[in-house]
Design an enzyme around this catalytic site. Structure first.
Site, mmCIF file in Angstrom:
data_model
loop_
_atom_site.group_PDB
_atom_site.id
_atom_site.type_symbol
_atom_site.label_atom_id
_atom_site.label_comp_id
_atom_site.label_asym_id
_atom_site.label_seq_id
_atom_site.Cartn_x
_atom_site.Cartn_y
_atom_site.Cartn_z
ATOM 1 N N ARG A 91 0.876 -1.233 -0.205
ATOM 2 C CA ARG A 91 -0.014 -0.153 0.091
ATOM 3 C C ARG A 91 0.770 1.174 -0.088
ATOM 4 O O ARG A 91 1.841 1.323 0.854
ATOM 5 C CB ARG A 91 -0.901 0.065 1.245
ATOM 6 N N GLN A 92 0.423 2.330 -0.819
ATOM 7 C CA GLN A 92 0.973 3.605 -0.863
ATOM 8 C C GLN A 92 -0.216 4.519 -0.309
ATOM 9 O O GLN A 92 -1.355 4.238 -0.968
ATOM 10 C CB GLN A 92 1.822 4.073 -1.737
ATOM 11 N N SER A 93 -0.078 5.720 0.486
ATOM 12 C CA SER A 93 -1.064 6.394 0.967
ATOM 13 C C SER A 93 -1.845 7.073 -0.065
ATOM 14 O O SER A 93 -2.971 7.711 -0.200
ATOM 15 C CB SER A 93 -0.532 7.463 2.107
ATOM 16 N N THR A 94 -1.168 7.767 -1.078
ATOM 17 C CA THR A 94 -1.730 8.788 -1.951
ATOM 18 C C THR A 94 -1.230 8.416 -3.416
ATOM 19 O O THR A 94 -0.107 7.899 -3.770
ATOM 20 C CB THR A 94 -1.044 9.887 -1.717
ATOM 21 N N GLN A 104 2.302 9.729 -4.024
ATOM 22 C CA GLN A 104 3.414 8.712 -3.591
ATOM 23 C C GLN A 104 3.688 7.767 -4.560
ATOM 24 O O GLN A 104 4.770 7.297 -4.898
ATOM 25 C CB GLN A 104 3.096 8.249 -2.348
#
Length: 209
Positions: free
Chosen positions: A19-22, A25
């Site tokens: 997962r990456q938050s945005t 990113q």
């Protein structure tokens, strides 16, 4: 290899949660993404067969602050519940959850189903006292870290607003010059398209009775 890994774990899936938050990113932090996908090799080094390694990356661009909109996290919980997973691997446990209301139920579920959790620092058994203690601390620190980051960002925005320097995202067709003054987009084609939209609106909009 870890002493915690048994034949029972190896007979089940090694699930790698990414997962990456945005979206920002995802585009600008490719190294983090590469390191997360590299966990596939680590699962193999830990003893899992290639056919028993799966990657869940459905939550790319999603914040870990809550699980409500994370389909990948819900998929992970479902697989653990069914007893299909021997280990959940994540580059950092913060990838899994950024709040304790999601984190501790995951620990309880993994402990009950004898599913291990691993990150770059080591392998943990959430069913043991020591494993739960370490994972609990990691989850709590992650939640506090998120709260601290939000506090800093909010304080910065409020400070800029008080000085009159807070620049919000402008609608399409507008831009700021070097002095920060809002003006029409310098691209004449953009100006023409926006003018066309407004003229079409006034032509097609029903007249007031």
């Amino acid at each position: 290899m870890s002493d915690l890994i048994t034949t029972q774990h190896l007979c089940r899936k090694a699930v790698i949660y990414i997962r990456q938050s945005t979206p920002h990113q995802m585009v600008n932090n490719q190294e983090s993404l590469r390191l997360q996908y590299a966990l596939h090799q680590r699962a193999g080094d830990l003893g899992w067969d290639e056919n028993n390694i799966e990657v869940i990356d459905a939550d790319l661009g999603q914040s870990g602050a809550a699980a409500a909109h994370r389909a990948g996290f819900k998929d992970l919980l479902g697989r653990v519940t069914l007893g299909e997973v021997g280990i959940v691997l994540s580059y950092e446990v913060t990838r899994l959850a950024r709040n304790c209301s999601d984190w501790y139920p995951l620990l309880d579920l993994c402990g009950y189903r004898q599913c291990l959790i691993g990150d770059r620092d080591g392998i943990y058994d959430p069913g043991s006292a020591n494993g739960r203690l370490l994972l609990g601390l990691k989850g709590t620190i992650s939640e506090v870290e998120l709260h601290t980051l939000r506090g800093r960002l909010t304080a910065g925005l409020l400070s800029k607003a008080e000085r009159g320097e807070l620049a919000l995202l402008l609608p399409a067709g507008l831009e700021r010059d070097a002095n920060g003054v809002v003006m029409k987009d310098s691209n004449q084609e953009v100006q023409d398209r926006i003018a066309l939209i407004f003229s079409a609106f006034w032509e097609l909009a029903p007249s007031e009775k």
